[in-house]
Write a protein that holds these residues in place. Sequence first.
Motif, PDB file in Angstrom:
ATOM      1  N   ALA A 165      48.605  50.824 -79.107  1.00  0.00           N
ATOM      2  CA  ALA A 165      48.595  50.141 -78.011  1.00  0.00           C
ATOM      3  C   ALA A 165      47.682  49.209 -77.801  1.00  0.00           C
ATOM      4  O   ALA A 165      47.989  48.084 -76.947  1.00  0.00           O
TER       5      ALA A 165
ATOM      6  N   ASP B 219      46.889  55.225 -79.748  1.00  0.00           N
ATOM      7  CA  ASP B 219      45.730  54.266 -79.096  1.00  0.00           C
ATOM      8  C   ASP B 219      45.755  53.022 -79.931  1.00  0.00           C
ATOM      9  O   ASP B 219      45.622  52.029 -79.190  1.00  0.00           O
TER      10      ASP B 219
ATOM     11  N   GLU C 183      50.920  49.828 -64.887  1.00  0.00           N
ATOM     12  CA  GLU C 183      50.758  50.337 -66.423  1.00  0.00           C
ATOM     13  C   GLU C 183      50.456  51.937 -65.986  1.00  0.00           C
ATOM     14  O   GLU C 183      51.041  53.017 -66.795  1.00  0.00           O
TER      15      GLU C 183
ATOM     16  N   LYS D 296      50.851  58.385 -73.138  1.00  0.00           N
ATOM     17  CA  LYS D 296      49.479  57.952 -73.063  1.00  0.00           C
ATOM     18  C   LYS D 296      49.325  56.651 -72.662  1.00  0.00           C
ATOM     19  O   LYS D 296      48.531  56.012 -71.871  1.00  0.00           O
ATOM     20  N   HIS D 297      50.027  55.655 -73.110  1.00  0.00           N
ATOM     21  CA  HIS D 297      49.842  54.268 -72.759  1.00  0.00           C
ATOM     22  C   HIS D 297      51.285  53.419 -72.368  1.00  0.00           C
ATOM     23  O   HIS D 297      52.225  53.751 -73.149  1.00  0.00           O
TER      24      HIS D 297
END
Length: 426
Positions: free
Chosen positions: A225, A222, A63, A73-74
């Motif tokens: 995710a 965030d 990941e 970011k994710h």
Amino acid sequence: MPRPKLALHGGTPVITEPFRRYNSFGPEETEAARSVVESGVLSQFLGAWHDDFYGGPKVQAFETAWAETFGVKHAVTFNSWTSGLVAAVGALDIAPGDEVIVSPWTMTASAAAILHWNAIPVFADIDPTTFCLDPAAVEAAITPFTRAIMAVDIFGQSADMTRLRAIADDKGLKLISDTAQSPLAQQQGRYAGTLADIGGFSLNYHKHIHTGEGGVAVTDDDSLAERMRLIRNHAEAVVEGMGVKNISNMVGHNFRLGEIESAIGLEQLKKLPALVLSRQVAANRLHEGLRGLAGLVPPRVAEGNTHAYYTYAMTLQPELMGVPRELLHRALLSEGVQGVGTGYQNLHLLPLYQKKIAFGPNGFPWTSDISQRTVDYSPGTCPVAEELHRDAFMSIGMCSYTFTDDAVDQTIEAFRKVWNNLDDLR
Ligand SMILES: *Cc1c(COP(=O)(O)O)cnc(C)c1O
């Protein structure tokens, strides 16, 4: 000198050897799998609020590497992109009866993920040159009940995310992209899949790179995710321990990717740029070689896009040629052309949507009182997509075979032979 006779009419085919099956694996993948097997830990996920809720070392390393490669970011892995799509729709808080606009030219999972949450897929027509959602058709399909748009980056290039983003922002809609077929394709210098609230990729055996089965969702948000990680791994069992406030759609599944797949995925990801490039090289060679064939329109790469060529998607002008597509297709197959197909499925015409039978036999969710209006899936509702399927679309699956220069040249020679003999087919 007499023209060589078409193989369809008893002549000698141009191509007599099968092309090599596409294979993205080498000794690196074998070694990666072996080391996981030897460790004895094939999955380290725990469906409880615990350090292992997020999976084992290979899952987490994969990941991290995926997020770095795509500049997000994710990255959240799943055991398929079908699972990832389900988690993405759920994470966006889509509720029963909400409408989500989606392309009819995609794999069934795009729309099934919407239905999964008892939301209603609404199909908007495609652009005839890119085969992705037509932003004008999307605008026309918006109702007071629309909550999201699912763009599909079909065949290897991005949908027009600049316009779709503007529409979504204007109407307060969420935006998802299904980028299963277009890893590393770019739009205005940014990667397809990273231009939506949530995007994602498939690692199924048929794609550019694979782990057998698998998928990866990407997002810069965030909270989205985390919601996807919850849906991936038995959300309802952990929301309390984690102190999750918004528990809507926190019905969890087991959508977890294993350690072997993740270890293989790390190796595959390293190879992805070169594999995409090899497809671009083959496609450019095809463009050159097929140039000038009357009535054959090669793939169009929209301005600002690069193309990953999962599929070499062509449009024919059968009326101009005076030969129906199916006859041309048969002539090409007889010459030994490999990976060539006609048409593409229109999801809205599948029995599921025509009969509106999904959950149980009684038309749920369409006929239930969560559904806020009657959605029309009749033939004719996506005329561009339907006509392309019926008459004009032809493609070569670039991920089915290894398109070496030699295989491409043989393909070109076979096309040119058929086109030189169109008179014999008229
Ligand atoms: C392959 C594919 C999927 C599904 O991915 P899986 O990993 O096979 O579940 C979804 N959408 C599109 C456009 C695809 O090509």
